[in-house]
Design an enzyme around this catalytic site. Structure first.
Site, PDB file in Angstrom:
ATOM      1  N   GLY A 176       0.783  -1.250   0.000  1.00  0.00           N
ATOM      2  CA  GLY A 176       0.000   0.000   0.000  1.00  0.00           C
ATOM      3  C   GLY A 176       0.806   1.286   0.000  1.00  0.00           C
ATOM      4  O   GLY A 176       0.285   2.328   0.388  1.00  0.00           O
TER       5      GLY A 176
ATOM      6  N   MET B 283      -3.425  -7.089  -7.111  1.00  0.00           N
ATOM      7  CA  MET B 283      -2.851  -8.216  -7.846  1.00  0.00           C
ATOM      8  C   MET B 283      -3.919  -9.213  -8.298  1.00  0.00           C
ATOM      9  O   MET B 283      -3.836 -10.409  -8.020  1.00  0.00           O
ATOM     10  CB  MET B 283      -1.811  -8.928  -6.972  1.00  0.00           C
ATOM     11  CG  MET B 283      -0.712  -8.020  -6.464  1.00  0.00           C
ATOM     12  SD  MET B 283       0.157  -7.161  -7.789  1.00  0.00           S
ATOM     13  CE  MET B 283       1.183  -8.503  -8.346  1.00  0.00           C
TER      14      MET B 283
ATOM     15  N   ASN C  99       1.756   3.004  -2.608  1.00  0.00           N
ATOM     16  CA  ASN C  99       1.117   3.926  -3.558  1.00  0.00           C
ATOM     17  C   ASN C  99      -0.177   4.489  -2.987  1.00  0.00           C
ATOM     18  O   ASN C  99      -0.496   5.661  -3.196  1.00  0.00           O
ATOM     19  CB  ASN C  99       0.851   3.233  -4.896  1.00  0.00           C
ATOM     20  CG  ASN C  99       2.075   3.246  -5.791  1.00  0.00           C
ATOM     21  OD1 ASN C  99       2.471   4.297  -6.283  1.00  0.00           O
ATOM     22  ND2 ASN C  99       2.692   2.091  -5.953  1.00  0.00           N
TER      23      ASN C  99
ATOM     24  N   ILE D  21      -6.891  -9.834 -11.699  1.00  0.00           N
ATOM     25  CA  ILE D  21      -7.384  -9.306 -12.976  1.00  0.00           C
ATOM     26  C   ILE D  21      -8.833  -8.853 -12.825  1.00  0.00           C
ATOM     27  O   ILE D  21      -9.679  -9.596 -12.324  1.00  0.00           O
ATOM     28  CB  ILE D  21      -7.211 -10.363 -14.084  1.00  0.00           C
ATOM     29  CG1 ILE D  21      -5.701 -10.555 -14.322  1.00  0.00           C
ATOM     30  CG2 ILE D  21      -7.906  -9.941 -15.378  1.00  0.00           C
ATOM     31  CD1 ILE D  21      -5.359 -11.682 -15.240  1.00  0.00           C
TER      32      ILE D  21
ATOM     33  N   ASN E 208      -4.697   2.590 -13.455  1.00  0.00           N
ATOM     34  CA  ASN E 208      -3.743   1.626 -12.899  1.00  0.00           C
ATOM     35  C   ASN E 208      -2.337   2.205 -12.965  1.00  0.00           C
ATOM     36  O   ASN E 208      -2.035   3.021 -13.822  1.00  0.00           O
ATOM     37  CB  ASN E 208      -3.805   0.326 -13.726  1.00  0.00           C
ATOM     38  CG  ASN E 208      -2.908  -0.756 -13.166  1.00  0.00           C
ATOM     39  OD1 ASN E 208      -2.812  -0.935 -11.938  1.00  0.00           O
ATOM     40  ND2 ASN E 208      -2.229  -1.481 -14.036  1.00  0.00           N
TER      41      ASN E 208
ATOM     42  N   HIS F  72       1.657   0.875 -13.282  1.00  0.00           N
ATOM     43  CA  HIS F  72       2.424  -0.322 -13.618  1.00  0.00           C
ATOM     44  C   HIS F  72       3.916   0.009 -13.593  1.00  0.00           C
ATOM     45  O   HIS F  72       4.328   1.041 -14.134  1.00  0.00           O
ATOM     46  CB  HIS F  72       2.019  -0.823 -15.010  1.00  0.00           C
ATOM     47  CG  HIS F  72       2.748  -2.057 -15.411  1.00  0.00           C
ATOM     48  ND1 HIS F  72       2.442  -3.296 -14.891  1.00  0.00           N
ATOM     49  CD2 HIS F  72       3.817  -2.233 -16.229  1.00  0.00           C
ATOM     50  CE1 HIS F  72       3.277  -4.188 -15.397  1.00  0.00           C
ATOM     51  NE2 HIS F  72       4.123  -3.575 -16.209  1.00  0.00           N
TER      52      HIS F  72
HETATM   53  C1  GRF Z   1       3.913  -1.162  -7.349  1.00  0.00           C
HETATM   54  O1  GRF Z   1       5.188  -1.284  -7.914  1.00  0.00           O
HETATM   55  C2  GRF Z   1       2.863  -1.083  -8.426  1.00  0.00           C
HETATM   56  O2  GRF Z   1       3.278  -0.413  -9.562  1.00  0.00           O
HETATM   57  C3  GRF Z   1       2.652  -2.543  -8.751  1.00  0.00           C
HETATM   58  O3  GRF Z   1       2.727  -3.207  -7.516  1.00  0.00           O
HETATM   59  C4  GRF Z   1       3.509  -2.431  -6.603  1.00  0.00           C
HETATM   60  C5  GRF Z   1       2.628  -2.150  -5.433  1.00  0.00           C
HETATM   61  O4  GRF Z   1       3.304  -1.506  -4.395  1.00  0.00           O
HETATM   62  N1  GRF Z   1       1.421  -2.729  -9.495  1.00  0.00           N
HETATM   63  P1  GRF Z   1       2.469  -0.843  -3.211  1.00  0.00           P
HETATM   64  O5  GRF Z   1       1.507  -1.896  -2.676  1.00  0.00           O
HETATM   65  O6  GRF Z   1       1.763   0.352  -3.754  1.00  0.00           O
HETATM   66  O7  GRF Z   1       3.513  -0.481  -2.184  1.00  0.00           O
END
Ligand code: GRF
Length: 208
Positions: free
Chosen positions: A12, A86, A14, A88, A103, A105
């Site tokens: 989490g 994680m 992000n 789909i 999203n 990535h």
């Molecule tokens: C990030 O690198 C994001 O781009 C990818 O999974 C990771 C998640 O990290 N999809 P967090 O849970 O936000 O720390």
């Protein structure tokens, strides 16, 4: 102020950056498909509603997904931000919410969709790497690109150092994109991402 819900599965970081840098949106709800996702702590810390839909609480994956997506739809957000989610997203939900699901990535799409991006970038001896924020479509990491941030790949980089570098970029890029979408400086029109001139300038700066 736009209403955003965030989907997570894990750490989490992000999500935390989206919470801390919210200007034109408000995160009203956090949804996780993992009951023990560490990122759920930020819901408690910042007083944001959390809902979990863990596989073990349902008889089948189908039931789990049905519950999660019908709940999310009922919340009627302006946008849904996937942040380390994680799983789909089902095609019918993506179609219904097209242009509203965003999203992040960890690669410079269209290069390296899918998992293990940092190691694959190292294996391919790429000189540059980075991250992409995009609208979700029904493919895997294929939707219209909103913005990208890039960094150099150094000879001494490892998967760890590279992922840390990219994560730092992600934490800046994602709220920047979501704030600009929320303030309508970035719009999706007929599958094309359109930007106000000042926003386009800022985006060019992020890319270099
Ligand atoms: C990030 O690198 C994001 O781009 C990818 O999974 C990771 C998640 O990290 N999809 P967090 O849970 O936000 O720390």
């Amino acid at each position: 102020m736009k209403k955003v819900i965030v989907f997570i599965s894990g750490r989490g970081s992000n999500l935390l950056s989206l919470i801390k840098n919210a200007k034109y949106y408000q995160i009203s709800h956090i949804i996780s498909n993992k009951a023990l996702a560490p990122g759920l702590q930020y819901g408690k810390e910042f007083n944001i509603a959390i809902s979990t839909f863990d596989r073990k609480d349902f008889n089948s994956l189908k039931e789990q997904k049905k519950a999660l997506y019908s709940f999310a739809g009922q919340l009627n957000p302006d946008y849904i931000a996937l942040a380390g989610f994680m799983s789909i997203v089902p095609e019918d939900f993506v179609r219904e919410w097209y242009g509203k699901i965003i999203n992040i990535h960890p690669s410079l799409l269209p290069k390296y969709p899918g998992l293990d991006t940092h190691q694959r970038v190292l294996d391919a001896k790429e000189r540059r790497h980075g991250c992409t924020v995009h609208f979700l479509d029904t493919g895997i990491d294929t939707g219209p690109v909103i913005a990208q941030s890039t960094c150099e790949v150094l000879p001494e980089d490892t998967e760890e150092t590279l992922s840390a570098k990219v994560l730092k970029l992600e934490h800046k890029l994602y709220p920047w994109a979501l704030n600009n979408i929320s303030s309508e400086n970035i719009k999706l029109y007929q599958h094309k991402v359109l930007l106000e001139p000042q926003t386009a300038k800022e985006r060019a700066g992020l890319q270099s």
